[in-house]
Design a protein around this motif. Structure first.
Motif, PDB file in Angstrom:
ATOM      1  N   GLY A   1     -11.312  -5.728  12.220  1.00 13.82           N
ATOM      2  CA  GLY A   1     -12.346  -4.812  12.404  1.00 13.82           C
ATOM      3  C   GLY A   1     -13.272  -4.930  13.728  1.00 13.82           C
TER       4      GLY A   1
ATOM      5  N   ALA B   1     -13.078   2.167   8.118  1.00 12.23           N
ATOM      6  CA  ALA B   1     -12.622   0.917   7.573  1.00 12.23           C
ATOM      7  C   ALA B   1     -12.090   0.197   8.811  1.00 12.23           C
ATOM      8  CB  ALA B   1     -11.364   1.057   6.699  1.00 12.23           C
ATOM      9  N   ASN B   2     -11.925   0.948  10.148  1.00  9.75           N
ATOM     10  CA  ASN B   2     -11.466   0.019  11.473  1.00  9.75           C
ATOM     11  C   ASN B   2     -12.666  -0.820  11.846  1.00  9.75           C
ATOM     12  OD1 ASN B   2      -9.285   1.303  12.894  1.00  9.75           O
ATOM     13  ND2 ASN B   2     -10.138   3.190  12.349  1.00  9.75           N
TER      14      ASN B   2
ATOM     15  N   TYR C   1      -6.502   2.101  11.414  1.00  8.57           N
ATOM     16  CA  TYR C   1      -6.261   3.521  11.537  1.00  8.57           C
ATOM     17  C   TYR C   1      -6.845   4.519  12.602  1.00  8.57           C
ATOM     18  CZ  TYR C   1      -6.179   8.407  10.067  1.00  8.57           C
ATOM     19  OH  TYR C   1      -6.163   9.797  10.162  1.00  8.57           O
TER      20      TYR C   1
ATOM     21  N   LEU D   1     -10.245  -1.754  -0.541  1.00  5.73           N
ATOM     22  CA  LEU D   1     -11.002  -0.637  -0.017  1.00  5.73           C
ATOM     23  C   LEU D   1     -11.212   0.513  -0.860  1.00  5.73           C
ATOM     24  CD1 LEU D   1      -8.807  -1.003   3.290  1.00  5.73           C
ATOM     25  CD2 LEU D   1     -11.263  -1.559   3.248  1.00  5.73           C
TER      26      LEU D   1
ATOM     27  N   VAL E   1     -15.595   7.585  14.952  1.00  9.33           N
ATOM     28  CA  VAL E   1     -15.768   6.373  13.980  1.00  9.33           C
ATOM     29  C   VAL E   1     -17.137   5.881  13.803  1.00  9.33           C
ATOM     30  CG1 VAL E   1     -15.666   4.555  16.036  1.00  9.33           C
ATOM     31  CG2 VAL E   1     -14.748   3.813  14.059  1.00  9.33           C
TER      32      VAL E   1
ATOM     33  N   ASN F   1       0.714  -1.298   0.128  1.00 10.03           N
ATOM     34  CA  ASN F   1       0.055  -0.026  -0.077  1.00 10.03           C
ATOM     35  C   ASN F   1       0.781   1.284   0.014  1.00 10.03           C
ATOM     36  OD1 ASN F   1      -2.610  -1.284  -0.070  1.00 10.03           O
ATOM     37  ND2 ASN F   1      -2.850  -1.501   2.137  1.00 10.03           N
TER      38      ASN F   1
ATOM     39  N   ASP G   1     -13.825   8.134  21.454  1.00  8.42           N
ATOM     40  CA  ASP G   1     -13.789   9.017  20.421  1.00  8.42           C
ATOM     41  C   ASP G   1     -14.948   8.263  19.415  1.00  8.42           C
ATOM     42  OD1 ASP G   1     -13.176   9.958  17.850  1.00  8.42           O
ATOM     43  OD2 ASP G   1     -10.963  10.040  18.189  1.00  8.42           O
TER      44      ASP G   1
ATOM     45  N   ASP H   1     -10.292   2.954  22.930  1.00  4.55           N
ATOM     46  CA  ASP H   1     -11.529   2.175  22.428  1.00  4.55           C
ATOM     47  C   ASP H   1     -11.171   0.832  21.875  1.00  4.55           C
ATOM     48  OD1 ASP H   1     -13.278   4.285  23.306  1.00  4.55           O
ATOM     49  OD2 ASP H   1     -13.093   5.378  21.292  1.00  4.55           O
ATOM     50  N   ARG H   2     -10.269   0.794  21.371  1.00  7.24           N
ATOM     51  CA  ARG H   2      -9.817  -0.463  20.660  1.00  7.24           C
ATOM     52  C   ARG H   2      -9.435  -1.530  21.724  1.00  7.24           C
ATOM     53  NH1 ARG H   2      -8.653  -2.983  16.019  1.00  7.24           N
ATOM     54  NH2 ARG H   2      -9.371  -1.318  14.971  1.00  7.24           N
TER      55      ARG H   2
ATOM     56  N   LEU I   1      -1.139   4.299  -1.507  1.00 11.88           N
ATOM     57  CA  LEU I   1      -2.842   3.995  -1.123  1.00 11.88           C
ATOM     58  C   LEU I   1      -2.743   4.183   0.202  1.00 11.88           C
ATOM     59  CD1 LEU I   1      -3.697   0.953  -3.134  1.00 11.88           C
ATOM     60  CD2 LEU I   1      -4.062   3.294  -3.480  1.00 11.88           C
ATOM     61  N   PRO I   2      -3.534   5.264   0.937  1.00  6.67           N
ATOM     62  CA  PRO I   2      -3.598   5.364   2.223  1.00  6.67           C
ATOM     63  C   PRO I   2      -4.225   4.829   3.359  1.00  6.67           C
ATOM     64  CG  PRO I   2      -5.163   6.578   1.048  1.00  6.67           C
ATOM     65  CD  PRO I   2      -4.416   5.795   0.052  1.00  6.67           C
ATOM     66  N   PHE I   3      -4.948   3.824   2.934  1.00 10.65           N
ATOM     67  CA  PHE I   3      -5.705   2.930   3.735  1.00 10.65           C
ATOM     68  C   PHE I   3      -4.852   1.654   4.070  1.00 10.65           C
ATOM     69  CE2 PHE I   3     -10.444   4.085   3.416  1.00 10.65           C
ATOM     70  CZ  PHE I   3     -10.141   5.467   3.134  1.00 10.65           C
TER      71      PHE I   3
ATOM     72  N   GLN J   1     -12.464  10.999   2.913  1.00 11.61           N
ATOM     73  CA  GLN J   1     -11.482  10.093   2.688  1.00 11.61           C
ATOM     74  C   GLN J   1     -10.931   9.717   4.227  1.00 11.61           C
ATOM     75  OE1 GLN J   1      -8.111  10.861   0.246  1.00 11.61           O
ATOM     76  NE2 GLN J   1      -6.558   9.983   1.832  1.00 11.61           N
ATOM     77  N   VAL J   2     -10.997  10.564   5.074  1.00  3.36           N
ATOM     78  CA  VAL J   2     -10.827  10.457   6.524  1.00  3.36           C
ATOM     79  C   VAL J   2     -11.830   9.462   7.183  1.00  3.36           C
ATOM     80  CG1 VAL J   2     -10.408  11.470   8.737  1.00  3.36           C
ATOM     81  CG2 VAL J   2      -9.213  12.489   6.867  1.00  3.36           C
TER      82      VAL J   2
ATOM     83  N   ARG K   1     -13.922   7.409   5.579  1.00  2.54           N
ATOM     84  CA  ARG K   1     -13.853   6.018   5.036  1.00  2.54           C
ATOM     85  C   ARG K   1     -12.610   5.349   5.603  1.00  2.54           C
ATOM     86  NH1 ARG K   1     -17.364   6.044   1.113  1.00  2.54           N
ATOM     87  NH2 ARG K   1     -17.433   7.763  -0.580  1.00  2.54           N
ATOM     88  N   MET K   2     -11.593   6.074   5.843  1.00  2.00           N
ATOM     89  CA  MET K   2     -10.533   5.304   6.722  1.00  2.00           C
ATOM     90  C   MET K   2     -10.829   4.905   8.002  1.00  2.00           C
ATOM     91  SD  MET K   2      -6.489   6.594   6.148  1.00  2.00           S
ATOM     92  CE  MET K   2      -6.766   8.238   6.571  1.00  2.00           C
ATOM     93  N   LYS K   3     -11.663   5.885   8.906  1.00  2.00           N
ATOM     94  CA  LYS K   3     -11.908   5.567  10.263  1.00  2.00           C
ATOM     95  C   LYS K   3     -13.114   4.553  10.155  1.00  2.00           C
ATOM     96  CE  LYS K   3     -11.019   9.727  12.417  1.00  2.00           C
ATOM     97  NZ  LYS K   3     -11.617  10.620  13.530  1.00  2.00           N
TER      98      LYS K   3
ATOM     99  N   ILE L   1      -9.446   3.611  -5.619  1.00  2.00           N
ATOM    100  CA  ILE L   1      -8.739   2.429  -4.802  1.00  2.00           C
ATOM    101  C   ILE L   1      -8.218   3.001  -3.588  1.00  2.00           C
ATOM    102  CG2 ILE L   1      -7.372   0.332  -4.504  1.00  2.00           C
ATOM    103  CD1 ILE L   1      -7.986  -0.082  -7.516  1.00  2.00           C
ATOM    104  N   TYR L   2      -8.352   2.680  -2.230  1.00  2.00           N
ATOM    105  CA  TYR L   2      -7.715   3.403  -1.184  1.00  2.00           C
ATOM    106  C   TYR L   2      -6.544   2.412  -0.562  1.00  2.00           C
ATOM    107  CZ  TYR L   2     -10.663   7.592  -0.905  1.00  2.00           C
ATOM    108  OH  TYR L   2     -11.219   8.701  -1.266  1.00  2.00           O
ATOM    109  N   GLY L   3      -6.931   1.109  -0.687  1.00  2.00           N
ATOM    110  CA  GLY L   3      -5.955   0.204  -0.070  1.00  2.00           C
ATOM    111  C   GLY L   3      -6.266  -1.212  -0.296  1.00  2.00           C
ATOM    112  N   THR L   4      -5.271  -1.908  -0.036  1.00 10.40           N
ATOM    113  CA  THR L   4      -5.743  -3.390  -0.182  1.00 10.40           C
ATOM    114  C   THR L   4      -5.024  -4.353   0.599  1.00 10.40           C
ATOM    115  OG1 THR L   4      -5.650  -5.172  -1.999  1.00 10.40           O
ATOM    116  CG2 THR L   4      -3.671  -3.704  -1.894  1.00 10.40           C
TER     117      THR L   4
END
Lengths: 162, 411
Positions: free
Chosen positions: B352, B345-346, A62, B327, B277, A51, B274, A71-72, A56-58, B338-339, B341-343, B187-190
């Motif tokens: 997950g 994705a958690n 994150y 993703l 999410v 990535n 937080d 929280d995690r 690719l940012p994801f 984008q942020v 979606r990235m959050k 595409i954001y990531g794989t």
């Protein structure tokens, strides 16, 4: 040795001391301590070299605050279901790439063996921590930790953090 | 277990599935032939993965390695990643750009559509050796797939019988696919999640709406997703394609859960420190924030909050499955989106909050049933129907999967 090198070596040792404590918190199931290694306003991301190289940012995880890390931990303790397992992290020496006042950038290799409840031990992840740290006389904390795994494969699930 | 010693599976029964289907090597071999080479559309990738002429990616159709390319004319092509000469891989990278594909073994050269251009020294050297005079290189190219695209997705088939993709997916499911994939994708990531179980156990899990708020207690604890909230399950006429969706929960106590004395309702309430999410942008403007859609035999589209992803189910032997995640978002996403979606994705994937359990639960079934090949799993929720249902406390879409499976694979 030039003074700069001596300073960096000293810094590397200090960072290394903090990082040993970081992996101890995870490996000894003292996860509640894990968020404390970060600044309140921080980035924690787990991704792969694939990535990163593709821009690719994801990734897989994150978080952009210490609260999200707390929280995690809470979720892992109270909500998520996963079989008993633990990690054994082995980390290399932090390689200091940049020093700018109290902001330090460093890269540190890691290997993680995952031990399942039935005793099966497998090499779960290898990679590099790409860190931005805030180093003050009182403490060393992570402002940003990008966990770049060498492989894009994740076996089954990633319950515990890297 | 040999074929003759296993318990027969009554031809018309979709409410019981014998465990031997999940680990018998001969079943796996038959699936390769009857499913992946049969009248199905195999998901091959995203057009956004190969945007320019000459771009290619490699993937799999069942066990068969495949190259997917964009040719000079902009068209998408797919062919077996195997030199017809000695069987070596033609493309050795996950992704790349190429003018042609030259087998490294003996330098046979192919164009981007999979046509063999040249068999090296086919006329011999110094008048000796070479191929027989009737050697026709048109017969020595890799196997080609028929390719179709839909909403930025690429599918391929090896059968002439496969109907057009729209017909194959079926109107009600297709509409829910177009609801999400309605503009150019990004595409954001794989990543590749390796599952310790047969591919069918994962596909059943995707179609299983009954488990979602029971196995995954993250949402339940926050009272975000409950079986009692609005939504439904649409199953295609073929059975193999489905979509499940739920409407936003109105909040408050869930008496249905209290009645069953479930784990998620008995524990202390925990609140997120937080909450970002869980901040949802109603990007499709219909108040539906959870949708899972599948197309037989290997495609999943997920829209959970603002996390959009494609999951490609790849079988790797009887007891291993690769789940390739892409993703995604849209080309016109701004930085904030984008942020978000990235959050979100958690919530999904191997780490997950909501669904990490899906990575392991197939393995629990695989291991749990290891001593009982002749026993059967029970798929009785909602009776024996494979129809569309308004209740998520049903297993209609799982039976739908077996309906299409059994139409293709005779066991």
């Amino acid at each position: 040795m030039n003074p700069d090198l001596i300073e960096r070596t000293r810094l590397s040792a200090s960072l290394g001391y903090m990082m040993e404590d970081y992996v101890r918190a995870i490996d000894t199931d003292d996860l509640e301590r894990w968020p404390d290694f970060f600044e309140p306003d921080c980035i924690y991301k787990v991704t792969s070299r694939e990535n990163v190289e593709a821009g690719l940012p994801f990734g897989v995880i994150y978080a952009d605050s210490r609260a999200m890390l707390q929280d995690r931990v809470k979720s892992l303790r109270d909500a998520n279901i996963y079989e008993g397992q633990s990690y054994r992290h082995l980390i290399g020496r932090p390689w200091v790439t940049q020093v700018d006042g109290e902001t330090v950038r460093a890269e540190t290799s890691f290997m993680v063996v995952r031990i399942m409840r039935d005793g099966q031990s497998t090499l779960f992840a290898t990679g590099v921590y790409q860190d931005v740290l805030r180093v003050t006389p009182e403490a060393i904390r992570l402002r940003e930790r990008i966990v770049v795994c060498d492989s894009s494969r994740v076996d089954t699930l990633m319950a515990l953090p890297l | 277990m040999t074929e003759s010693s296993r318990t027969p599976w009554p031809r018309d029964d979709l409410t019981r599935v014998p465990y031997w289907v999940y680990d018998a090597p001969e079943v796996y071999r038959q699936e390769q032939e009857s499913i992946y080479f049969g009248p199905v559309w195999n998901y091959l990738g995203l057009e956004a993965e190969i945007p320019q002429s000459g771009d290619y990616k490699t993937t799999f159709v069942g066990d068969m390695p495949v190259v997917v390319t964009r040719a000079a004319d902009g068209g998408v092509h797919a062919f077996e990643n195997r030199c017809a000469h000695r069987g070596a891989l033609l493309a050795l990278k996950n992704k790349g750009r190429a003018k042609d594909f030259v087998c490294v073994y003996h330098a046979w050269r192919h164009d981007c559509e999979g046509n063999l251009l040249n068999a090296t020294f086919s006329r011999g050297v110094n008048g000796e050796g070479g191929m027989p005079s009737d050697f026709d290189r048109a017969h020595y190219g890799p196997r080609k797939l028929r390719v179709t695209t839909l909403c930025g997705l690429i599918f391929g088939t090896l059968s002439d019988e496969t109907p057009p993709i729209e017909e194959y997916i079926g109107e009600p499911v297709l509409a829910r696919l177009k609801r999400v994939l309605h503009k150019p994708l990004r595409i954001y990531g794989t990543y590749n999640q390796v599952l310790p179980n047969n591919w069918k156990l994962y596909f059943e899990n995707v179609k299983d709406t009954y488990h979602s708020s029971l196995l995954h207690t993250f949402f339940a604890t926050f009272k975000v997703s409950r079986l009692s909230q609005g939504g439904g399950v649409i199953v295609s006429e073929s059975g193999g394609n489905h979509v499940s969706y739920s409407l936003t929960h109105q909040g408050g106590e869930d008496s249905e859960f209290d009645k069953e004395r479930l784990r998620a309702n008995q524990e202390e309430q925990f609140t997120l420190q937080d909450k970002s999410v869980l901040n949802i942008v109603d990007e499709f403007g219909d108040g539906c924030h959870v949708q899972i859609l599948s197309v037989f035999p290997g495609f999943v589209l997920q829209a959970i909050h603002n996390s959009l992803a494609i999951r490609h189910i790849q079988p790797k032997g009887t007891e291993e499955t690769h789940l390739i995640w892409n993703l995604i978002g849209f080309e016109d996403d701004d930085e904030q989106m984008q942020v978000t979606r990235m959050k979100h994705a958690n919530l999904v994937g191997p780490a997950g909050f909501v669904s990490m359990e899906d990575g392991a639960v197939g393995g629990f079934v695989q291991r749990g049933s290891a001593g009982s090949p002749n026993e059967s799993t029970v798929v009785l929720m909602g009776g024996s129907s494979t129809e569309t249902s308004t209740s998520r406390a049903s297993e209609n879409s799982i039976r739908g999967f077996w309906k299409q499976y059994r139409q293709l694979v005779s066991l």
